[in-house]
Design a protein around this motif. Sequence first.
Motif, PDB file in Angstrom:
ATOM      1  N   ARG A 113      35.597  47.902  32.828  1.00  0.00           N
ATOM      2  CA  ARG A 113      35.603  49.210  33.507  1.00  0.00           C
ATOM      3  C   ARG A 113      36.003  50.322  32.541  1.00  0.00           C
ATOM      4  O   ARG A 113      35.472  51.438  32.615  1.00  0.00           O
ATOM      5  CB  ARG A 113      36.559  49.171  34.700  1.00  0.00           C
ATOM      6  CG  ARG A 113      36.096  48.294  35.866  1.00  0.00           C
ATOM      7  CD  ARG A 113      36.983  48.507  37.080  1.00  0.00           C
ATOM      8  NE  ARG A 113      36.590  47.652  38.187  1.00  0.00           N
ATOM      9  CZ  ARG A 113      37.172  46.497  38.481  1.00  0.00           C
ATOM     10  NH1 ARG A 113      38.194  46.064  37.741  1.00  0.00           N
ATOM     11  NH2 ARG A 113      36.759  45.777  39.507  1.00  0.00           N
ATOM     12  N   GLY A 153      30.712  45.431  31.509  1.00  0.00           N
ATOM     13  CA  GLY A 153      31.071  46.809  31.806  1.00  0.00           C
ATOM     14  C   GLY A 153      30.524  47.833  30.835  1.00  0.00           C
ATOM     15  O   GLY A 153      30.481  49.031  31.158  1.00  0.00           O
ATOM     16  N   TYR A 201      31.251  43.886  41.216  1.00  0.00           N
ATOM     17  CA  TYR A 201      31.439  44.565  39.928  1.00  0.00           C
ATOM     18  C   TYR A 201      30.195  44.432  39.058  1.00  0.00           C
ATOM     19  O   TYR A 201      29.718  45.411  38.464  1.00  0.00           O
ATOM     20  CB  TYR A 201      32.659  43.961  39.246  1.00  0.00           C
ATOM     21  CG  TYR A 201      32.765  44.174  37.757  1.00  0.00           C
ATOM     22  CD1 TYR A 201      33.250  45.370  37.235  1.00  0.00           C
ATOM     23  CD2 TYR A 201      32.427  43.145  36.863  1.00  0.00           C
ATOM     24  CE1 TYR A 201      33.373  45.543  35.862  1.00  0.00           C
ATOM     25  CE2 TYR A 201      32.547  43.317  35.504  1.00  0.00           C
ATOM     26  CZ  TYR A 201      33.014  44.515  34.998  1.00  0.00           C
ATOM     27  OH  TYR A 201      33.139  44.681  33.636  1.00  0.00           O
TER      28      TYR A 201
END
Length: 241
Positions: A113, A153, A201
């Motif tokens: 992230r 990410g 995610y």
Amino acid sequence: MKQRTGWDVFADLLDTKVIHRICAVLLLCAGWGFVPRAAHADPMTFQIVSVSDSGRCGRYCPAVIAAEGEITDETPEQFLEFVQENVNQASLHAVVFLDSPGGKVAASMQLGREFRHLGAAAIVARVDPDGRRGVSSFVGARCLSACVYALIGAKKRVIPPESLVGIHRMFAYVDSVDARGDAEHYRLYDNGTMRAALSHYTGMMGVSPELIYRAEHISSDRIHILTRKEIARYRLGSSQF
């Protein structure tokens, strides 16, 4: 007009000329070698690495972040602190060279992230310690187990042909004491909660959640190295920028 901060500059990956110049120096499509690493790894550390001949460009050489080691609970915060300390270097670009055997799942997601928040690209590669002095050279690397969740990410993900990306079922080691007072050390597997979080995610980052389903059906006693077809199928990355 709003003044741009160091964070804004670091997060700006729109300078494609610089990125392509970095890739040209690294010869991502050429025949890199893969130098095996030991299974054990120390906690992840970060360093600034020049990707050109410092004798020619000096402090103006484009630089990237090399991240090597196991991802621990402290890694995401340590990464942010490292970036904050170095973000004002004019030569630093939002590219992270990643080499890791895995680590903590939740921490790896958080690191991913942070990559996305900063607009960072990730390349599975590492600095060659035997490279010529003054010229950084790179070799194929590994991104195994939970490292894959950090890789997911990144805004742009590059996996050179010589690098290895591997998955398996997630677990956590648990220490406890049995009824007789003897110490126990065993694996605790996910009850579905973490898998759901990972799938969400993964989808949000543009990677197929099927990757998580595949990983959870591979024994935790082995690592499945993804083929180039699987990497493409799961939209995990490309072999070049």
